[in-house]
Motif scaffolding. Structure first.
Motif, short mmCIF file in Angstrom:
data_model
loop_
_atom_site.label_atom_id
_atom_site.label_comp_id
_atom_site.label_asym_id
_atom_site.label_seq_id
_atom_site.Cartn_x
_atom_site.Cartn_y
_atom_site.Cartn_z
N ALA A 118 -48.83 17.53 -4.02
CA ALA A 118 -48.89 16.36 -3.16
C ALA A 118 -50.23 15.64 -3.29
O ALA A 118 -51.26 16.26 -3.12
CB ALA A 118 -48.68 16.77 -1.70
N PRO A 119 -50.20 14.34 -3.62
CA PRO A 119 -49.00 13.65 -4.04
C PRO A 119 -48.61 14.06 -5.45
O PRO A 119 -49.49 14.38 -6.27
CB PRO A 119 -49.39 12.18 -3.99
CG PRO A 119 -50.85 12.19 -4.30
CD PRO A 119 -51.38 13.43 -3.62
N LEU A 120 -47.35 14.05 -5.73
CA LEU A 120 -46.85 14.43 -7.04
C LEU A 120 -47.41 13.51 -8.12
O LEU A 120 -47.29 12.29 -8.03
CB LEU A 120 -45.32 14.37 -7.02
CG LEU A 120 -44.58 14.66 -8.31
CD1 LEU A 120 -43.31 15.44 -7.99
CD2 LEU A 120 -44.22 13.36 -9.02
N LEU A 121 -48.07 14.10 -9.12
CA LEU A 121 -48.58 13.36 -10.27
C LEU A 121 -47.83 13.80 -11.52
O LEU A 121 -47.16 14.85 -11.50
CB LEU A 121 -50.08 13.62 -10.43
CG LEU A 121 -51.01 13.14 -9.32
CD1 LEU A 121 -52.46 13.50 -9.66
CD2 LEU A 121 -50.88 11.65 -9.07
N PRO A 122 -47.91 13.07 -12.59
CA PRO A 122 -47.27 13.49 -13.84
C PRO A 122 -47.71 14.90 -14.23
O PRO A 122 -48.89 15.24 -14.14
CB PRO A 122 -47.76 12.45 -14.86
CG PRO A 122 -48.03 11.23 -14.03
CD PRO A 122 -48.58 11.75 -12.74
N SER A 123 -46.75 15.72 -14.66
CA SER A 123 -47.05 17.11 -15.01
C SER A 123 -46.21 17.53 -16.21
O SER A 123 -45.33 16.80 -16.66
CB SER A 123 -46.78 18.03 -13.82
OG SER A 123 -45.44 17.91 -13.37
N SER A 124 -46.48 18.73 -16.69
CA SER A 124 -45.77 19.22 -17.87
C SER A 124 -44.54 20.02 -17.47
O SER A 124 -44.36 20.41 -16.31
CB SER A 124 -46.69 20.10 -18.71
OG SER A 124 -46.79 21.40 -18.15
N GLU A 125 -43.70 20.33 -18.46
CA GLU A 125 -42.51 21.13 -18.22
C GLU A 125 -42.87 22.57 -17.88
O GLU A 125 -42.04 23.32 -17.36
CB GLU A 125 -41.60 21.10 -19.45
CG GLU A 125 -40.99 19.72 -19.72
CD GLU A 125 -40.02 19.74 -20.89
OE1 GLU A 125 -39.70 20.85 -21.37
OE2 GLU A 125 -39.60 18.64 -21.32
#
Length: 273
Positions: free
Chosen positions: A188-195
């Motif tokens: 939070a807040p959700l940011l771009p991330s990897s698989e």
């Protein structure tokens, strides 16, 4: 740049839980201001920031006498009924200055003397590991919520260059888990991330909360929109991540490795349960 440090003597410390925090009887902020100065922080659009003469992230007010004040207020609050505390709603309780100021630690010591029914500690600082000894004394009356918005350090640096590195936060989650402190990871807040994000969290926590600008800034994303955060996403070529549906990307990845009952969205992940 080091923040300017000021001192204030508050008249009250416990505030009524309202809005996003209506599930809590009180919120508690050991400091005013925040030296992490995250670009997306909704507090930038709140009066505490808007009416301050200095830029958010460049100043911190230390609340002097906080422990003495809480030692008076907490028993009075408990005499009226159940007390649940969210720490903190408009600052991180583990500011870098906390290392020497010890305001948050002193408040935890008071809560050992006069235990609230539940304490929720929201932080992104590895310094929380210093207080494992006190947190353990609160047993199941406490939960530490560690913010890990992403697992990508370059993304972290783009959005929150003055916040603690992700590796230190992951290590802190590991130490809290090993010690037996009730803990959750909060994206939070959700940011771009990897698989691989979900797989990195799986050994560390039994609870994960996802929140984004649209669910969690208290205004349906309007406060964040005023900050112009969308332009940063566009600059980074990640426009698809600034979308009300983007959380599903991470939620589905988490669901592949976590039981669904261990996953929470927005406000439900912050409740005193």
């Amino acid at each position: 740049m080091k923040p300017e440090i000021f001192y204030k003597h508050p008249k009250t410390l416990l505030n009524k839980g309202t809005g996003f925090l209506t599930d809590y009887t009180h919120s508690l902020n050991p400091y005013t201001g925040c030296s992490f100065g995250c670009s997306y922080c909704y507090v930038r659009q709140m009066p505490v920031s808007l009416f301050h003469e200095k830029e958010w992230g460049t100043w911190v007010h230390i609340k002097e006498g906080a422990a003495s004040l809480l030692r008076k207020e907490l028993p009075r609050a408990k005499a009226k009924g159940k007390v649940t505390i969210f720490m903190s709603s408009s600052t991180d309780p583990y500011q870098p200055i906390e290392f020497s100021a010890n305001v948050t630690r002193s408040l935890l010591e008071v809560m050992i003397e006069h235990p609230p029914d539940f304490l929720f500690v929201q932080t992104r600082s590895p310094l929380v590991r210093r207080d494992i000894d006190l947190l353990l004394l609160m047993k199941d009356r406490v939960r530490v919520s560690m913010t890990v918005e992403t697992d990508l350090e370059d993304i972290r640096k783009a959005f929150t260059p003055d916040a603690p590195p992700l590796s230190a936060r992951f290590k802190t989650l590991e130490l809290l888990a090993e010690a037996g402190v009730p803990t959750q990871a909060t994206i939070a807040p959700l940011l771009p991330s990897s698989e691989q994000f979900a797989h990195k969290l799986r050994p560390l926590v039994q609870r994960v909360c996802i929140d984004d600008y649209f669910m969690g800034d208290g205004s349906g994303g309007k406060r964040t929109k005023k900050l112009g955060i969308s332009s940063l996403y566009e600059k980074l070529g990640l426009r698809e991540w600034y979308d009300p549906a983007a959380y599903r990307i991470v939620y589905d990845r988490l669901k592949s490795v976590f039981p669904e009952e261990q996953l929470f969205l927005s406000q439900e992940g912050f409740t005193p349960s």
